[in-house]
Design a protein around this motif. Structure first.
Motif, short mmCIF file in Angstrom:
data_model
loop_
_atom_site.label_atom_id
_atom_site.label_comp_id
_atom_site.label_asym_id
_atom_site.label_seq_id
_atom_site.Cartn_x
_atom_site.Cartn_y
_atom_site.Cartn_z
N PRO A 199 4.50 -26.53 43.04
CA PRO A 199 3.24 -26.30 43.74
C PRO A 199 2.81 -24.83 43.78
O PRO A 199 1.61 -24.53 43.75
CB PRO A 199 3.52 -26.84 45.14
CG PRO A 199 4.50 -27.93 44.91
CD PRO A 199 5.40 -27.40 43.82
N ALA A 200 3.77 -23.92 43.84
CA ALA A 200 3.41 -22.50 43.85
C ALA A 200 2.70 -22.08 42.58
O ALA A 200 1.94 -21.10 42.58
CB ALA A 200 4.66 -21.65 44.06
N ASP A 201 2.93 -22.79 41.48
CA ASP A 201 2.27 -22.48 40.22
C ASP A 201 0.93 -23.20 40.09
O ASP A 201 0.20 -22.95 39.13
CB ASP A 201 3.16 -22.88 39.04
CG ASP A 201 4.44 -22.06 38.98
OD1 ASP A 201 4.39 -20.88 39.39
OD2 ASP A 201 5.47 -22.59 38.54
N CYS A 202 0.63 -24.08 41.02
CA CYS A 202 -0.60 -24.88 40.94
C CYS A 202 -1.69 -24.36 41.88
O CYS A 202 -2.89 -24.54 41.60
CB CYS A 202 -0.30 -26.34 41.29
SG CYS A 202 0.85 -27.14 40.16
N VAL A 203 -1.31 -23.76 42.99
CA VAL A 203 -2.30 -23.31 43.96
C VAL A 203 -2.87 -21.95 43.57
O VAL A 203 -2.21 -21.16 42.90
CB VAL A 203 -1.72 -23.23 45.39
CG1 VAL A 203 -1.26 -24.60 45.86
CG2 VAL A 203 -0.57 -22.24 45.47
#
Length: 362
Positions: A199-203
């Motif tokens: 998720p840190a790479d998606c937001v």
């Protein structure tokens, strides 16, 4: 099977392949124009694909619209946005009175703005608003599903119905717009659910959140995935658990437009997440989609790569509303002008290319 499921399945069955004969005829026309073959790059590719969509070399857009789907997101209560939820209805009113960026750019492009309430948390009274509310915003998906499966299917059908209505009114080119505070968090959750990416790479920073809010955003997506366990092999399961109502409606718009052979220009991160849902439901939809711009949102590049779409515009936009998509209208119009208004070598009396014979091999 519910009526919503039946409607979606009917539309999926109606999405046909591109017209190969029309594409070949368009390519032959382009190759006779006064230019080196392929020298206008993607503009030529656009003209060919537009012919394949329309089923004729002379694909034209007598009426164009950007469809702004609007809805609220329960995840906003997790502190993931720089703006409060009440901005969603406030901006919808701004669209309806013509004062937003999308209105200015749509006027420049000669396009209409069609604003649809698919899930705004309050009721809005305006004669120009298209009212198709499924529910008053999604639930906070860090605590459970964003909506029910039936509601996700209904929101898909809202988009399908809007596409059908616009096609019946003569619109032949659509752009995807959206308004919903918190929707980049939903887009990131969809991306992470389908890919398994961190998720840190998606937001991304969305409306301009600071580092602390960005961390909350990643954590919200992480919790949503853990709580809901969306099935990446079932697009509707992913959509109803971590998606948004306006994202679902945009996916439906793409499906409905493809079934009516109407091209759709895809805007930024939330709209591209809708395109991913649509393409997972019906891979052939991709043939009817045109990318517009590379958003400044972190996950957008990954989404575009998954879709196999290469955007022509790189201007660091991250506003949404359909602003990048409407800018790309001009490129599609340019492709059609080239096809229709350039002279052929024969018409202009210009010598064509000289093709030298290959030397005989010993």
């Amino acid at each position: 099977m519910s009526r919503w499921e039946e409607k979606v399945q009917t539309i999926l069955n109606q999405i046909g392949p591109l017209d190969e004969a029309a594409m070949a005829a368009a390519q032959a026309r382009l190759d006779r124009l006064t230019k080196p073959p392929g020298s206008l790059g993607q503009l030529e590719a656009y003209a060919v694909r537009l012919a394949g969509i329309a089923g004729t070399v002379q694909a034209r857009f007598p009426k164009k619209a950007v469809v702004v789907m609007a809805a609220d997101h329960g995840v906003v209560e997790e502190g993931v946005s720089a703006y409060p939820a009440e901005v969603t209805p406030q901006m919808v009113r701004n669209f309806l009175t013509g004062g937003a960026a999308i209105n200015a750019l749509a006027r420049l492009a000669g396009a209409d703005v069609v604003c649809v309430d698919v899930g705004v948390a309050v009721d809005i009274d305006h004669p120009a608003l298209v009212r198709k509310k499924v529910r008053y915003g999604t639930a906070n998906f860090t605590k459970g599903p964003a909506m029910t499966r039936a509601e996700a299917l209904e929101a898909l059908c809202v988009g399908i119905e809007v596409a059908e209505e616009l096609a019946d009114r003569g619109y032949r080119l659509l752009a995807t717009g959206e308004m919903g505070i918190g929707n980049t968090t939903s887009a990131a959750a969809l991306l992470a659910a389908f890919t398994g990416d961190d998720p840190a790479d998606c937001v991304g920073r969305g409306t301009g959140v600071n580092a602390a809010a960005l961390a909350r955003k990643a954590e919200a997506v992480r919790r949503a995935l853990a709580v809901n366990r969306p099935d990446p092999h079932d697009p509707v399961d992913v959509l109803h658990k971590v998606g948004g109502l306006e994202i679902a409606a945009l996916a439906g718009l793409m499906l409905g437009a493809a079934a009516r052979r109407v091209p759709v220009v895809v805007d930024g991160f939330p709209a591209s997440s809708a395109a991913l849902v649509a393409c997972r439901l019906a891979p052939r939809v991709k043939d009817y989609l045109f990318p517009s711009h590379q958003s400044a949102e972190r996950g957008h590049r990954r989404l575009l790569a998954l879709l196999g779409l290469a955007p022509p515009l790189h201007v660091d936009m991250r506003l949404g509303e359909g602003t990048g998509a409407v800018l790309a209208f001009h490129l599609l119009e340019a492709a059609c002008r080239i096809r229709d208004e350039m002279a052929t070598f024969a018409d202009a009396g210009v010598s064509g290319p000289v093709v030298a014979e290959e030397a005989a091999q010993p």
